[in-house]
Structure formats: structure tokens, C-alpha cells
Design an enzyme around this catalytic site. Structure first.
Site, PDB file in Angstrom:
ATOM      1  N   THR A  41      40.779 -13.233   6.856  1.00 57.34           N
ATOM      2  CA  THR A  41      40.024 -11.991   7.027  1.00 57.34           C
ATOM      3  C   THR A  41      38.658 -12.210   7.651  1.00 57.34           C
ATOM      4  O   THR A  41      38.163 -11.353   8.383  1.00 57.34           O
ATOM      5  CB  THR A  41      39.866 -11.277   5.669  1.00 57.34           C
ATOM      6  OG1 THR A  41      41.168 -11.017   5.137  1.00 57.34           O
ATOM      7  CG2 THR A  41      39.114  -9.966   5.805  1.00 57.34           C
ATOM      8  N   SER A  45      40.268 -11.977  15.315  1.00 57.03           N
ATOM      9  CA  SER A  45      39.808 -11.307  16.537  1.00 57.03           C
ATOM     10  C   SER A  45      39.126  -9.974  16.276  1.00 57.03           C
ATOM     11  O   SER A  45      38.572  -9.376  17.203  1.00 57.03           O
ATOM     12  CB  SER A  45      40.992 -11.091  17.491  1.00 57.03           C
ATOM     13  OG  SER A  45      41.620 -12.316  17.804  1.00 57.03           O
ATOM     14  N   HIS A  49      44.879  -3.051  16.206  1.00 59.15           N
ATOM     15  CA  HIS A  49      45.860  -2.898  17.283  1.00 59.15           C
ATOM     16  C   HIS A  49      46.493  -1.509  17.288  1.00 59.15           C
ATOM     17  O   HIS A  49      46.715  -0.907  16.231  1.00 59.15           O
ATOM     18  CB  HIS A  49      46.962  -3.946  17.129  1.00 59.15           C
ATOM     19  CG  HIS A  49      46.486  -5.352  17.304  1.00 59.15           C
ATOM     20  ND1 HIS A  49      46.359  -5.941  18.541  1.00 59.15           N
ATOM     21  CD2 HIS A  49      46.089  -6.291  16.399  1.00 59.15           C
ATOM     22  CE1 HIS A  49      45.913  -7.183  18.392  1.00 59.15           C
ATOM     23  NE2 HIS A  49      45.737  -7.412  17.102  1.00 59.15           N
ATOM     24  N   VAL A 172      44.826 -19.568  -9.141  1.00 58.38           N
ATOM     25  CA  VAL A 172      46.036 -19.501  -9.969  1.00 58.38           C
ATOM     26  C   VAL A 172      46.752 -20.845  -9.926  1.00 58.38           C
ATOM     27  O   VAL A 172      46.987 -21.413  -8.857  1.00 58.38           O
ATOM     28  CB  VAL A 172      46.971 -18.371  -9.479  1.00 58.38           C
ATOM     29  CG1 VAL A 172      48.318 -18.443 -10.176  1.00 58.38           C
ATOM     30  CG2 VAL A 172      46.318 -17.013  -9.704  1.00 58.38           C
ATOM     31  N   LYS A 249      49.512 -13.323  21.096  1.00 64.18           N
ATOM     32  CA  LYS A 249      49.133 -12.275  22.047  1.00 64.18           C
ATOM     33  C   LYS A 249      48.233 -12.811  23.164  1.00 64.18           C
ATOM     34  O   LYS A 249      47.652 -12.027  23.923  1.00 64.18           O
ATOM     35  CB  LYS A 249      48.432 -11.133  21.304  1.00 64.18           C
ATOM     36  CG  LYS A 249      49.347 -10.404  20.314  1.00 64.18           C
ATOM     37  CD  LYS A 249      48.595  -9.287  19.613  1.00 64.18           C
ATOM     38  CE  LYS A 249      49.522  -8.452  18.739  1.00 64.18           C
ATOM     39  NZ  LYS A 249      50.062  -9.191  17.600  1.00 64.18           N
ATOM     40  N   ARG A 315      45.963 -18.301  10.756  1.00 67.31           N
ATOM     41  CA  ARG A 315      46.936 -17.220  10.608  1.00 67.31           C
ATOM     42  C   ARG A 315      48.007 -17.639   9.606  1.00 67.31           C
ATOM     43  O   ARG A 315      48.467 -18.780   9.619  1.00 67.31           O
ATOM     44  CB  ARG A 315      47.622 -16.915  11.942  1.00 67.31           C
ATOM     45  CG  ARG A 315      46.711 -16.640  13.107  1.00 67.31           C
ATOM     46  CD  ARG A 315      47.566 -16.386  14.350  1.00 67.31           C
ATOM     47  NE  ARG A 315      46.771 -16.276  15.573  1.00 67.31           N
ATOM     48  CZ  ARG A 315      46.532 -17.275  16.397  1.00 67.31           C
ATOM     49  NH1 ARG A 315      46.993 -18.480  16.131  1.00 67.31           N
ATOM     50  NH2 ARG A 315      45.828 -17.088  17.483  1.00 67.31           N
ATOM     51  N   ILE A 338      51.528 -12.156   6.288  1.00 65.40           N
ATOM     52  CA  ILE A 338      50.814 -11.064   6.956  1.00 65.40           C
ATOM     53  C   ILE A 338      49.996 -11.625   8.121  1.00 65.40           C
ATOM     54  O   ILE A 338      48.795 -11.853   8.020  1.00 65.40           O
ATOM     55  CB  ILE A 338      49.918 -10.291   5.958  1.00 65.40           C
ATOM     56  CG1 ILE A 338      50.709  -9.917   4.702  1.00 65.40           C
ATOM     57  CG2 ILE A 338      49.346  -9.054   6.625  1.00 65.40           C
ATOM     58  CD1 ILE A 338      51.903  -9.013   4.944  1.00 65.40           C
ATOM     59  N   CYS A 403      15.435 -11.278   9.559  1.00 63.70           N
ATOM     60  CA  CYS A 403      16.279 -11.786  10.653  1.00 63.70           C
ATOM     61  C   CYS A 403      15.848 -11.093  11.938  1.00 63.70           C
ATOM     62  O   CYS A 403      16.163  -9.920  12.145  1.00 63.70           O
ATOM     63  CB  CYS A 403      17.757 -11.532  10.357  1.00 63.70           C
ATOM     64  SG  CYS A 403      18.869 -11.949  11.710  1.00 63.70           S
ATOM     65  N   CYS A 440      20.156 -17.190  17.051  1.00 61.95           N
ATOM     66  CA  CYS A 440      19.723 -18.456  16.447  1.00 61.95           C
ATOM     67  C   CYS A 440      20.597 -18.865  15.266  1.00 61.95           C
ATOM     68  O   CYS A 440      20.399 -19.934  14.686  1.00 61.95           O
ATOM     69  CB  CYS A 440      18.257 -18.391  16.031  1.00 61.95           C
ATOM     70  SG  CYS A 440      17.953 -17.595  14.444  1.00 61.95           S
TER      71      CYS A 440
END
Length: 485
Positions: A41, A45, A49, A172, A249, A315, A338, A403, A440
Site C-alpha cells: 500500500t 503506482s 485504474h 500472527v 502493465k 506486489r 490482491i 518542512c 530534500c
């Protein structure tokens, strides 16, 4: 006794927790890492989709299209950054033109709206920076970019507000069947539950095998990326895909929700046994060179010298072609394998899994009289001048920029520490409010973030982590003393 235990809090586990939090159920999430969204997660990318790629009739096709609609709604409700910029799949040969024509037909069968075929002239008018060797493209206006870890956090935070318990650093180890459900042995204790959702990502096969005969295997695949400075963010204005192949892809070039440009990924199978040590989540010269060469096929003048960070993501590919959403044992639901378009599909996967469990037990869960399904978040830079001044008058910490690259204020950082899911690290702050995400990469603001995090958590700066457990930022006091950190 819990009604439901969710194993894993990536985007699928978080979406499942969010939906279950609306019901009169006692729900627990067990997450092995020290924060949510720590697997696929947080390193992908960041694309939602449209849904033209999956084979019609598959769960991937159904849940991609449904998930894209649901994800858009959730981002609006939960104050998550989302930009619907559309995608283009570029073709560079007659053979690839045939492929995108097939994708167009597939998309229509899957129920994707607004799909269009565009010729070379239209394509180059839409994206002047693309290679003039392109012959045409498939255009999907409904595709979008999102902040994936922000969505995961928003879903989890809302679930926690609604009463879901989240237990971090709690891997677990064993699951055993009981007459009333399952007993789960984890690092922090033993838990009894009626039902289980297995959303353990790359380890979902191992969790499945604790209660059922082996049925699938997760075969992790690493994808490497470039993240370019905001100076390159307008090189393209759409998500630019290459024609898909059997390894994925292709390498994409896309704007991000924060105005950067993301380039990647390649695809390389990796050893699961090494993932825990982080050895297979780094970058390689070979992999980055491959990404560079492939990306420049699409955008020849891509300036990769403006890279501010390289990273890789894993993945959860499996030995099955489709998502694995099934009842592995009575009341035990696998949400496994997934892979892409998993981020897009997650909201629909959650609903599908819950309905599957309800069908299995022969009853529907009761909704609570009241539950929260929205989230408000202050992003200082997105406020009007009047709103900024009003906020600073109320809390002066919003007037101090920490920041400078991303213009994130002290007030935003302190608010992030007190969110429903408390960050455990500097990178946890980064994921919540974007401090350190700029050019930075935390070089200037990092020490101040450490100081603020230590102050708000009541800890010594020596206890503050960079990211994962044991990744300490500081090891000892120097001659200036910790008060000068």
C-alpha cells in the site's frame, strides 16, 4: 471474544475494517508492522485504474470497476487527495494498436464508461511530450491518481473512531479452530474470535495454511520506481501506460497528487524469505536502468536527473490469475492475491468479502444506530489566506513552517501525532502530513520532526524511529546534548 479479527492493515484490511465498523460488532485488526499501510500500500503506482485491463467475468474486472467508483466517493468523504486525470495506453506498432483495441472492447464489457480510442494526432495534442513514434492510444477519462497510504490511514482512523481496535507490532504466529470460532496466537497475546478476514498481503498464503490445506502461493514481485521533483510534474498531464504484457502493465509515467512525476515500475520476482530483512525491497542499478530505458520509449525527453527518491514496492502476485476471495474454512475469509488493480478494487473487495461471510453464516450484520463515515483534515497550504490567519490566531503553531519543501507547519505535524492512529516514526509523520516528502527528503526538517515527535509522545529523541521497528534515528547524545537535537 471478538466477532471479527482482521489480519493485516494494508488497503484491503483497512477498507474491511472501515465497512465492519458500521456494524454492531467487536472488531480487532492485527498488524505485524508498527504502522498501517507498510506493505504494498505504501509503495505502488498510486493509480486508480478505470477497469479495462482485467479479463471480463473475473473478480478483478467486477471489483475494479465497482472499486473505482467507491474509491472516489471515499476520498471525498475522508479528505484524501484524489485527482481524476485520466489515463492513456499508448501503442507503438500495429500489433500494439490491436492490443489496445482489445482493451477497449474488454473495457466496454467490464462496464467502464467514457472509453475512447484516439489517433496519433489527438494523442500528441493531448500529450505533446510523448514520443512521435506513438500511433494512437486508448483513453480512459475515469482513471485517477490518489495518495494510497493516506486513503489507508483515513479508512483505519475512521474505523478506530467507530470502535475498531488496532493492535500494531502484533504478528500472527498460529491459528487454531475452536467450537465457537478461532483462537489466534500473536506476539502480544492470544485472541478468540468468531470470524477472521485474512488480508495479510504477501503472507496471506501462510495465514491461509494455518487453517486450511494449501490452495495458492503468493509469489512476490518487486517493482522499482523513480520519483521526480515537482519541476518535472507537468511533463505529462495524464497517466501514461505502455501496452500490458505477461509481466504487468509496463512502465508508466504519471503525475502524482502532490505535483511530482512518478516513473516505473519494472517487475522482478523476489524471495519471500528475504522480505522481512528488507533485502528485496531496495533498488538495483539493473532495475533502475531498465525502468529508465522503458520509460524513455514513451517520453523521450524524461529528465531522470531530477529524481528526488528511488523506491521499490512488492506486489502480492499469486499462482492464481484472479483475486482470491473465498471462504477457506467456516467463517474464515481469504482476501488474498490482491495484485493490481488491488488499490482500486479494495473498497469493493471489502464489501464483497463481508457479503460472502454473511452468506456463509446465514445472517446479515446489524448496523449501528450511529457511526462516522467522514473525516476532516487540515492541510494548511490548501486554506485561503483568511482561513490561514484565523487558524494561526487560534493556534500559533500553524504559523511556523517546519518542512520548507512542502510548506508543512508545526501545527500539522503536532495534529498528526494525535490522530486516531498514532504514528510511531518520522516516516509515520511523513505519511500523515507530507513533511519530508519534498526535494530534500527531510534533510532540513528531519531533526525538527524528531524533536516534535519526541515532545508530543513524551519520549527521548533517542527513542524515535525513522520507520520500521529498531530503525533509530539517533544513537547517543553529542557534545551539544539532546536539548539541541
Amino acid at each position: 471474544m471478538y466477532d471479527v479479527v482482521i489480519i493485516g492493515c494494508g488497503i484491503v484490511g483497512a477498507a474491511t475494517a472501515y465497512e465492519l465498523s458500521k456494524y454492531r460488532l467487536k472488531v480487532l485488526i492485527l498488524e505485524a508492522e508498527n504502522d498501517v499501510s507498510m506493505g504494498a500500500t505504501k509503495a505502488n503506482s498510486a493509480i486508480l485504474h478505470a477497469g479495462f485491463d482485467p479479463e471480463p467475468g473475473t473478480l478483478m474486472a467486477k471489483l475494479n470497476v465497482e472499486g473505482a467508483v467507491r474509491a472516489k466517493e471515499l476520498c471525498q468523504k475522508l479528505s484524501v487527495h484524489y485527482h481524476q486525470i485520466g489515463s492513456l495506453v499508448a501503442a507503438f506498432s500495429k500489433e500494439e494498436l490491436a492490443v489496445i483495441q482489445e482493451l477497449y472492447a474488454r473495457g466496454l464489457k467490464n462496464g467502464v464508461s467514457e472509453l475512447q480510442m484516439v489517433d496519433k494526432e489527438e494523442l500528441l495534442e493531448m500529450e505533446p511530450g510523448l514520443s512521435h513514434r506513438a500511433l494512437g492510444a486508448l483513453y480512459a477519462p475515469t482513471a485517477a491518481v490518489v495518495n494510497p497510504w493516506e486513503l489507508c490511514l483515513a479508512l483505519t482512523e475512521t474505523a478506530v473512531v467507530n470502535g475498531v481496535e488496532l493492535s500494531l507490532n502484533n504478528k500472527v504466529k498460529e491459528i487454531s479452530r475452536r467450537e465457537s470460532g478461532y483462537q489466534i496466537t500473536a506476539e502480544k497475546g492470544i485472541y478468540q474470535t468468531k470470524y477472521v478476514f485474512n488480508a495479510a498481503g504477501v503472507y496471506s498464503d501462510a495465514v491461509h495454511n494455518m487453517v486450511a490445506e494449501p490452495d495458492f502461493e503468493i509469489v512476490p514481485s518487486r517493482g522499482e520506481y523513480y520519483l521526480l521533483d515537482k519541476s518535472e510534474g507537468s511533463v505529462v498531464s495524464h497517466i501514461i501506460f505502455q501496452c500490458p504484457s505477461n509481466v504487468g502493465k509496463g512502465v508508466l509515467v504519471s503525475p502524482t497528487v502532490h505535483g511530482n512525476l512518478i516513473v516505473g515500475p519494472n517487475a522482478e520476482e523476489v524471495s519471500k524469505t528475504e522480505l522481512g530483512s528488507g533485502m528485496d525491497t531496495g533498488n538495483t542499478v539493473k532495475g533502475l536502468r531498465q525502468v529508465s530505458e522503458l520509460a524513455k520509449k514513451t517520453v523521450p525527453d524524461l529528465n531522470l536527473r531530477q529524481s528526488i527518491r528511488n523506491f521499490s514496492g512488492i506486489r502480492a502476485n499469486s499462482t492464481k490469475k484472479d483475486f482470491i476471495i473465498q471462504e477457506a474454512a467456516p467463517g474464515f475469509i481469504d482476501l488474498a492475491g490482491i495484485k493490481s488493480p488491488g488499490l482500486t478494487s479494495a473498497p469493493a473487495i471489502a464489501l464483497y468479502g463481508i457479503r460472502l461471510l454473511e452468506q456463509s453464516i446465514g445472517r446479515t450484520f446489524q448496523l449501528k444506530a450511529q457511526s462516522t463515515d467522514t473525516r476532516e483534515k487540515i492541510v494548511f497550504q490548501e486554506l485561503t489566506i483568511e482561513e490561514k490567519n484565523k487558524l494561526i490566531q487560534k493556534d500559533s503553531s500553524y504559523g511556523r513552517v517546519i518542512c520548507r519543501c512542502e510548506m508543512i507547519t508545526e501545527g500539522e505535524i503536532r495534529a498528526a501525532v494525535h490522530s486516531a492512529v498514532v504514528p510511531a516514526s518520522v516516516d509515520g509523520i511523513k505519511r500523515r502530513c507530507n513533511a519530508g516528502m519534498g526535494r530534500c527528503q527531510g534533510g532540513f526538517c528531519g531533526p525538527r520532526v524528531v524533536e516534535i515527535l519526541a515532545d508530543e509522545l513524551g519520549k527521548s529523541p533517542l527513542e524515535i524511529l525513522q520507520d520500521h521497528t529498531s530503525s533509530y534515528v539517533l544513537t547517543e547524545a553529542t557534545k551539544g546534548g539532546l536539548e539541541h537535537v
